[in-house]
Write an enzyme that holds these catalytic residues in place. Structure first.
Site, short mmCIF file in Angstrom:
data_model
loop_
_atom_site.label_atom_id
_atom_site.label_comp_id
_atom_site.label_asym_id
_atom_site.label_seq_id
_atom_site.Cartn_x
_atom_site.Cartn_y
_atom_site.Cartn_z
N GLY A 220 -34.59 -22.45 -11.29
CA GLY A 220 -35.43 -21.68 -12.03
C GLY A 220 -34.82 -20.26 -11.58
O GLY A 220 -33.86 -20.30 -11.00
N VAL A 224 -39.28 -16.61 -8.66
CA VAL A 224 -40.06 -17.87 -8.12
C VAL A 224 -39.19 -18.45 -6.72
O VAL A 224 -39.94 -18.92 -6.04
CB VAL A 224 -40.26 -18.73 -9.22
CG1 VAL A 224 -41.05 -20.05 -8.76
CG2 VAL A 224 -41.19 -18.18 -10.37
N GLY A 225 -37.90 -18.24 -7.10
CA GLY A 225 -37.02 -18.91 -6.08
C GLY A 225 -37.42 -18.43 -4.41
O GLY A 225 -37.79 -18.87 -3.40
N GLU A 242 -31.40 -23.70 -6.77
CA GLU A 242 -30.52 -23.62 -8.03
C GLU A 242 -30.98 -22.62 -8.91
O GLU A 242 -32.04 -22.70 -9.85
CB GLU A 242 -30.42 -24.80 -8.81
CG GLU A 242 -29.93 -26.14 -8.04
CD GLU A 242 -28.37 -26.13 -7.65
OE1 GLU A 242 -27.74 -25.33 -8.28
OE2 GLU A 242 -28.01 -26.75 -6.60
N CYS A 276 -27.74 -21.71 -17.32
CA CYS A 276 -27.59 -20.99 -16.12
C CYS A 276 -25.96 -20.59 -16.02
O CYS A 276 -25.65 -19.61 -15.46
CB CYS A 276 -28.33 -21.59 -14.98
SG CYS A 276 -27.26 -23.14 -14.73
#
Ligand code: NAD
Length: 523
Positions: A220, A224-225, A242, A276
Site C-alpha cells: 500500500g 499507512v506503511g 511493498e 505501483c
C-alpha cells in the site's frame, strides 16, 4: 442503467461487509480488538499444532489454492470488473495466472527449498563441523493487501507463507470491496484454522496490527506503511513493506521511438496506470520530446482504434476520491494526448502532457493513474540528477542503446529494480525478487524470495565433543602463540593453492594427532 446498478451493487456490498462486521461484533458482544485477538489465537494455536511443518500439508494447501483460482475464476473476474472495470485479459493474466504460476513454481521447488543448506566456507578450524542454514517457518503472518491488484497482492505472498510453513491472516483492501468479498470464498478451500480472510477497513487492520504476529507483509501507500511499521515495532515483528512512489522513465533519443512508445504506453495503460510499477513520468531531452509524442500518438491509435472509453480493455479509476485526485494532476494547457474525463463512469483517458515542470502538481506525488507527464532535461546527466534529487523509486526504466549511459544510470542511481528497454515485463520472471528500497519499500518477494521472506533461515552448527585438544588454544590462559594459531585456522581469505595447502597441512596435523592419541589410548 447497468453501470448505475453495478455502482449500487458495489455500494451495497461495501455496506454488507460493514453491517456483517457490526453484526458479528454485536452478536458476540466483542470489540474489534477482542475479535482480532480471538482469530489470531485460533490461527496461532493451529501453527503451534505443527501441522504446517508437514511438507505434504503445505503442498495440499498450495493445490487447494490452485483449485480455488480455477473453480472460482469467473467469480474473481466478475469482482475485478465490478471494482475496476478490469477486463478478462488483464484480470486473468495478472491476478489469476501469475498466482497460478507462482504456485507451480513453489510446488516444483519446495522440496529443495525446505532442505537444510550447507553454510559454505567454514575455514579449516571448523572443517569437521556441520554448519547449516535450516529454513523454519516464522509463525503466523499478517498479509495486508491494496486495491489495485486486490487478488494478486494477497495471494502472491500467501503462496510463500504456505510453502514456508507459516499460518496467515489475510486482510484484503476494503476499497476493492467486491474482490475482498470474493476472497472470503477461500475459507471453503484452505484449512480454515491455518488461513483466515478477515475483511474490513482501517479499523480492522488497526485491531489486527495489535496482535503479536511473526511477520507482517503490507502492500500500500507510504503513510499507512509507517503506521504498519510502528505497530510492528511494538512486538519487534519483522515487516515486508511493498510500497510505491514515482518510477521515472528515461528516454534516450538514440532508441527506436515507435517501440519505446508502445512499451511505455502499455505500462501506463494497463490497469489505467493504477500500478505501483507504472512508468510515472518521462525524462528526455527537448528535441526527443516531440518525436516521442508523435510515436505515442501512433501507438495510441494502434491500441484504441477509436475512443479508449469504448474499449472493453480499458479500466476505470477505483473510486471518486482517486478520480478527483488524478483529475487534478492534469493541466489542460499541457495535454498533447487524451485529457478527457467522465465523472459518471470514473473514466480518465490515457493522457500525455508535455513540458511539465518539476514543481507541477503531476510531479509532486505518485500519479497512480493514466496520466503521463514528460519533463524535458538539458542533457542525460540532468535526468540522473533529477532522479537522485527524489526518493528512491520502486523502478527506474531506461530506454537507450547507449551502453555507457545505461551503465552510468545503474552505477549512479538506486531503486528497487532497474529495467532497460521495457516496462512491467520483469514481474513475469518468477525468480526476479520484487520490492523497493527506502521510501518504495523494504523486503522482497516472488519465487524463492517469497519463501525466504516467510522463513527464519536458522543457523545450525553441530560439533562433536571429541577432538577437544583442538579447542585448547581458545581457552585461558591466553598466549600469543594460541592467538596466532586460531587466526590462522579461522582465516577464510586465502585463495587457490595457498588455501589448499593450508587445509592439507592442518588436516594432516589433526589426523596425525588423532591417530597418535587413539593408539596411545589403546596401548
Ligand atoms: P489501500 O487504500 O488499499 O490501503 C492498503 C491497505 O492498508 C488496505 O488493506 C487498508 O485497509 C489498509 N489500511 C488503510 N489505512 C490503514 C491504517 N490506518 N492502519 C492500518 N492499515 C490501514 O491502498 P493504497 O494505500 O491506496 O495503495 C496504493 C499505494 O500502494 C500506492 O502508493 C502504490 O504504489 C502502492 N502499491 C505498491 C505495490 C507494490 O507491490 N510495491 C503494489 C500495489 C500498490
Amino acid at each position: 442503467m447497468i453501470k448505475l446498478l453495478a455502482l449500487v451493487a458495489s455500494k451495497i456490498n461495501l455496506l454488507r461487509n460493514e453491517i456483517l462486521q457490526i453484526f458479528s461484533a454485536l452478536q458476540t458482544g466483542m470489540s474489534l480488538e477482542e475479535q482480532s485477538q480471538r482469530v489470531f489465537g485460533t490461527v496461532r494455536a493451529a501453527f503451534r499444532s505443527e501441522k504446517t511443518l508437514d511438507i505434504r500439508f503445505r503442498k495440499q494447501q498450495l493445490l487447494a489454492l490452485e483449485r480455488f483460482l480455477r473453480d472460482e475464476s469467473q467469480m474473481l473476474l466478475d469482482a475485478l470488473h465490478a471494482d475496476l472495470h478490469k477486463c478478462t485479459f488483464e484480470g486473468d493474466a495478472a491476478e489469476i495466472f501469475l498466482v497460478q504460476a507462482e504456485i507451480a513454481y513453489h510446488l516444483n521447488n519446495i522440496d529443495s527449498w525446505v532442505a537444510p543448506k550447507a553454510a559454505g566456507d567454514k575455514g579449516v578450524a571448523f572443517a569437521f563441523d556441520t554448519c547449516l542454514l535450516h529454513p523454519q517457518p516464522l509463525g503466523v503472518a499478517l498479509i495486508i493487501g491494496a486495491w489495485n491488484y486486490p487478488i494478486h497482492l494477497v495471494l502472491m505472498p500467501l503462496v510463500g507463507a504456505i510453502s514456508a510453513g507459516c499460518c496467515a491472516i489475510l486482510k484484503p483492501s476494503e476499497v476493492s470491496s467486491r474482490s475482498a468479498a470474493a476472497l472470503q470464498a477461500l475459507d471453503n478451500y484452505l484449512d480454515s484454522e491455518c488461513y483466515r480472510v478477515v475483511n474490513g477497513a482501517a479499523d480492522v487492520a488497526t485491531a489486527l496490527l495489535q496482535q503479536p504476529f511473526d511477520h507482517i507483509f503490507y502492500t500500500g501507500g507510504n503513510e499507512v506503511g509507517k503506521i504498519v511499521m510502528e505497530a510492528a515495532a511494538k512486538h519487534l515483528t519483522p515487516v515486508t513493506l511493498e510500497m510505491g512512489g514515482k518510477s521515472p522513465c528515461v528516454v534516450d533519443g538514440n532508441s527506436d521511438l515507435d517501440v519505446v512508445a508502445r512499451r511505455i504506453l502499455y505500462g501506463k495503460f494497463s490497469n489505467a496506470g493504477q500500478i505501483c510499477v507504472s512508468p510515472d513520468y518521462v525524462l528526455c531531452e527537448k528535441p526527443v520530446q516531440s518525436l516521442l509524442v508523435d510515436a505515442l500518438q501512433k501507438a495510441y491509435k494502434q491500441f484504441f482504434k477509436t475512443d479508449p472509453k469504448q474499449s472493453s480493455d480499458y479500466c476505470r479509476i477505483i473510486n471518486r476520491r482517486h478520480f478527483d485526485r488524478v483529475r487534478k494532476l492534469i493541466d489542460p494547457a499541457k495535454v498533447k494526448i487524451g485529457g478527457e474525463v467522465d465523472e459518471s463512469e470514473l473514466y480518465i483517458a490515457l493522457t500525455v502532457m508535455t513540458d511539465v515542470g518539476p514543481d507541477d502538481p503531476a510531479m509532486k506525488e505518485e500519479i497512480f493513474g493514466p496520466v503521463l507527464p514528460i519533463v524535458t532535461v538539458r542533457d542525460k546527466e540532468e535526468a540522473i540528477e533529477i532522479i537522485n534529487s527524489r526518493e528512491n523509486p520502486l523502478v527506474i526504466y531506461v530506454f537507450s542503446s547507449d551502453k555507457s549511459f545505461v551503465d552510468k544510470v545503474q552505477r549512479k542511481t538506486s531503486s528497487g529494480t532497474l529495467i532497460v528497454n521495457d516496462t512491467l515485463s520483469f514481474i513475469l520472471v518468477p525468480n526476479l525478487p520484487f520490492g523497493g528500497v527506502g521510501n518504495s519499500g523494504t523486503g522482497r518477494y516472488h519465487g524463492y524470495a517469497t519463501f525466504t521472506t516467510f522463513s527464519n533461515m536458522r543457523t545450525v552448527m553441530k560439533r562433536s565433543l571429541a577432538l577437544e585438544f583442538l579447542n585448547k588454544a581458545r581457552y585461558p590462559p591466553y598466549t600469543i602463540q594460541n592467538l596466532a594459531w586460531m587466526k590462522w585456522a579461522m582465516q577464510l581469505k586465502r585463495t587457490g593453492i595457498l588455501r589448499l595447502f593450508s587445509f592439507l597441512v592442518i588436516f594432516l596435523a589433526i589426523a596425525t594427532i588423532a591417530i597418535l592419541r587413539f593408539f596411545g589410548r589403546l596401548s
